[in-house]
Design an enzyme around this catalytic site. Structure first.
Site, mmCIF file in Angstrom:
data_model
loop_
_atom_site.group_PDB
_atom_site.id
_atom_site.type_symbol
_atom_site.label_atom_id
_atom_site.label_comp_id
_atom_site.label_asym_id
_atom_site.label_seq_id
_atom_site.Cartn_x
_atom_site.Cartn_y
_atom_site.Cartn_z
ATOM 1 N N ASN A 9 -70.660 36.180 -92.508
ATOM 2 C CA ASN A 9 -69.534 35.780 -93.354
ATOM 3 C C ASN A 9 -70.134 34.951 -94.495
ATOM 4 O OD1 ASN A 9 -67.247 34.738 -94.475
ATOM 5 N ND2 ASN A 9 -66.463 33.772 -92.601
ATOM 6 N N ARG A 92 -67.831 40.158 -93.068
ATOM 7 C CA ARG A 92 -66.489 39.859 -93.542
ATOM 8 C C ARG A 92 -66.489 40.089 -95.060
ATOM 9 N NH1 ARG A 92 -63.352 34.240 -92.672
ATOM 10 N NH2 ARG A 92 -61.322 34.975 -93.369
ATOM 11 N N HIS A 180 -56.566 36.688 -94.588
ATOM 12 C CA HIS A 180 -56.659 36.213 -93.199
ATOM 13 C C HIS A 180 -56.395 37.348 -92.200
ATOM 14 C CE1 HIS A 180 -55.849 31.669 -94.205
ATOM 15 N NE2 HIS A 180 -57.146 31.941 -94.174
ATOM 16 N N ARG A 240 -55.839 23.949 -102.280
ATOM 17 C CA ARG A 240 -55.041 24.910 -103.066
ATOM 18 C C ARG A 240 -53.562 24.567 -102.915
ATOM 19 N NH1 ARG A 240 -57.463 30.089 -100.160
ATOM 20 N NH2 ARG A 240 -58.722 28.614 -98.996
ATOM 21 N N GLU A 378 -62.386 35.311 -85.705
ATOM 22 C CA GLU A 378 -62.585 36.386 -86.685
ATOM 23 C C GLU A 378 -63.932 37.079 -86.490
ATOM 24 O OE1 GLU A 378 -61.548 33.142 -89.136
ATOM 25 O OE2 GLU A 378 -60.445 34.429 -90.536
#
Ligand code: AMP
Length: 412
Positions: A9, A92, A180, A240, A378
């Site tokens: 990732n 990923r 996600h 964010r 993940e």
């Protein structure tokens, strides 16, 4: 050690990785995981065994960029697992566009496609693709698989995927993609085992981490999600803002005279919990603080989450289950308590002790909506996809069969 598969990732300032072994052809078993953080500033490499035992924790001053990070990783893995073969590498990749509805074995054509998507995710996609290219130089004979954060949401209706702008703009790829997805797909795969009573129902999954989003699922398929064209929409996040009036952005350009780069930095790095509190982007710091700005940030986070639960419940036509996952969702009983308290009108009744214990079920026996904490994984989702696509593992031997969405994925 047996042969293994590697999950990568790659981000802008960090490279996360996990090593999985394949006992027989069953579910992958985690061997070790780690990361190189601070790429470009003060790089540090850490690697832990699956049981948490530290294997490596050291500065990696030679790492100046993503390519160096992969070289450093390859050296460490060779010294640790020298006698073993790498069977496959799963990556990923943040953006699969509208085309990639599932993971895909990387070919030069696929890579060219993914490069064309870079303008849609300029902060992430180049790093993901750089890692793929570096691995093909280091391990030219090892097959690689790209797993996308967007794929899981391709089951959304055309209405839910719409950004209501003129056709000529939409034809340039402006639509709601959602992100996600690997986390949601993993949670969906766990529901039949952990929470069978809601697995085929209407479920909202709240992935609350430094990035935060929610997904409305019916029969474990994505119906809608709070992220959309980019990972800026929806919930309040660490740095964010989540959804804001687009008129604010116009104001920043037209009246405050900010450049595109400055606005990008504000939106991705300086807003959300950090922007509101002026103290930290970490929920732990804010919960521990008595500062009123820190409390306001937490209040806004909870308010925004509650509002989205209401909106997604409307989209689902009701709700049977709510699942919390990721850093905040898995670890903060306080945030779960507050979001559930504000959502009590939906028929949510929290069991305070179970919530402190982290469940997995944290609602009372009489709660009309059941509430759960399910840790996400993940990397394991990527390892599963990599194993299946490369024929290293078989679906029928796995504990959790792939969902229909996953099944469809293997047509690529
Ligand atoms: P993630 O992006 O999923 O790794 O989540 C990281 C975030 O989870 C951190 O920035 C923290 O804000 C949050 N977090 C981790 N542990 C806790 C905790 N015990 N209480 C509140 N927030 C936490």
């Amino acid at each position: 050690m047996d042969d293994f598969s590697l999950v990568i990732n790659a981000g802008s300032s960090s490279l996360k990785f996990a090593v999985y072994r394949r006992p027989g052809s069953e579910e992958w078993r985690l061997e070790s995981r780690g990361q190189i953080e601070g790429i470009g500033t003060s790089p540090q490499l850490s690697l832990k065994q699956a049981d948490g035992r530290k294997l490596i924790e050291e500065p990696a001053p030679e790492v100046k960029n993503g390519r160096d990070a992969l070289d450093a990783l390859a050296r460490r893995l060779r010294s640790l697992y020298g006698g073993s073969r790498v069977l496959g590498v799963g990556h990923r990749v943040v953006h699969g566009g509208a085309k990639y509805t599932g993971p895909v074995v990387i070919t030069p054509e696929v890579l060219a496609d993914l490069h064309r998507l870079t303008p849609l995710a300029p902060l992430h996609q180049p790093h993901n693709l750089e890692a793929i290219e570096a691995v093909s130089k280091l391990l030219p004979d090892v097959p690689q698989v790209a797993c996308f954060d967007t794929s899981f949401h391709r089951s959304m209706s055309s209405v839910a995927q719409l950004v209501p702008l003129p056709r000529e703009i939409r034809e340039r790829g402006v639509q709601r993609y959602g992100f996600h997805g690997l986390s949601y797909e993993y949670i969906a795969s766990m529901l039949p085992q952990v929470a069978p009573e809601i697995a085929n129902g209407r479920v909202i999954v709240a992935h609350l981490g430094s990035g935060a989003s929610m997904c409305a699922m019916k029969h474990r398929k994505s119906i809608d999600t709070t992220f959309s064209f980019t990972a800026l929409d929806g919930l309040c996040m660490g740095t964010r803002p989540g959804a804001i009036d687009p008129g604010v952005i116009l104001y920043l350009f037209q009246n405050l005279g900010l450049s595109a780069k400055e606005v990008e930095t504000i939106l991705y790095m300086k807003s959300g919990l950090l922007g509101i509190s002026g103290i930290s982007n970490d929920m732990r710091d804010l919960l521990a603080s008595h500062d009123s700005a820190a409390q306001l940030a937490v209040d806004y986070f909870v308010y925004r989450a509650t509002k989205e639960i209401g909106a997604l419940t409307a989209v689902l036509g009701g709700i049977d289950g709510l699942v919390f996952t990721a850093g905040i969702g898995e670890n903060s009983a306080e945030i779960r308590r507050r979001i559930c308290g504000a959502s009590a009108w939906l028929g949510i009744e929290l069991d305070a002790d179970a919530n402190e214990r982290r469940g997995p079920r944290i609602s009372t026996g009489t709660s009309r909506v059941s509430v759960w904490v399910i840790p996400t994984d993940e990397e394991l989702m990527i390892a599963r996809h990599t194993g299946l696509l490369l024929g290293l593992t078989t679906a029928h031997n796995r504990k959790h069969k792939p969902s229909q969405t996953q099944g469809a994925a293997y047509s690529h």
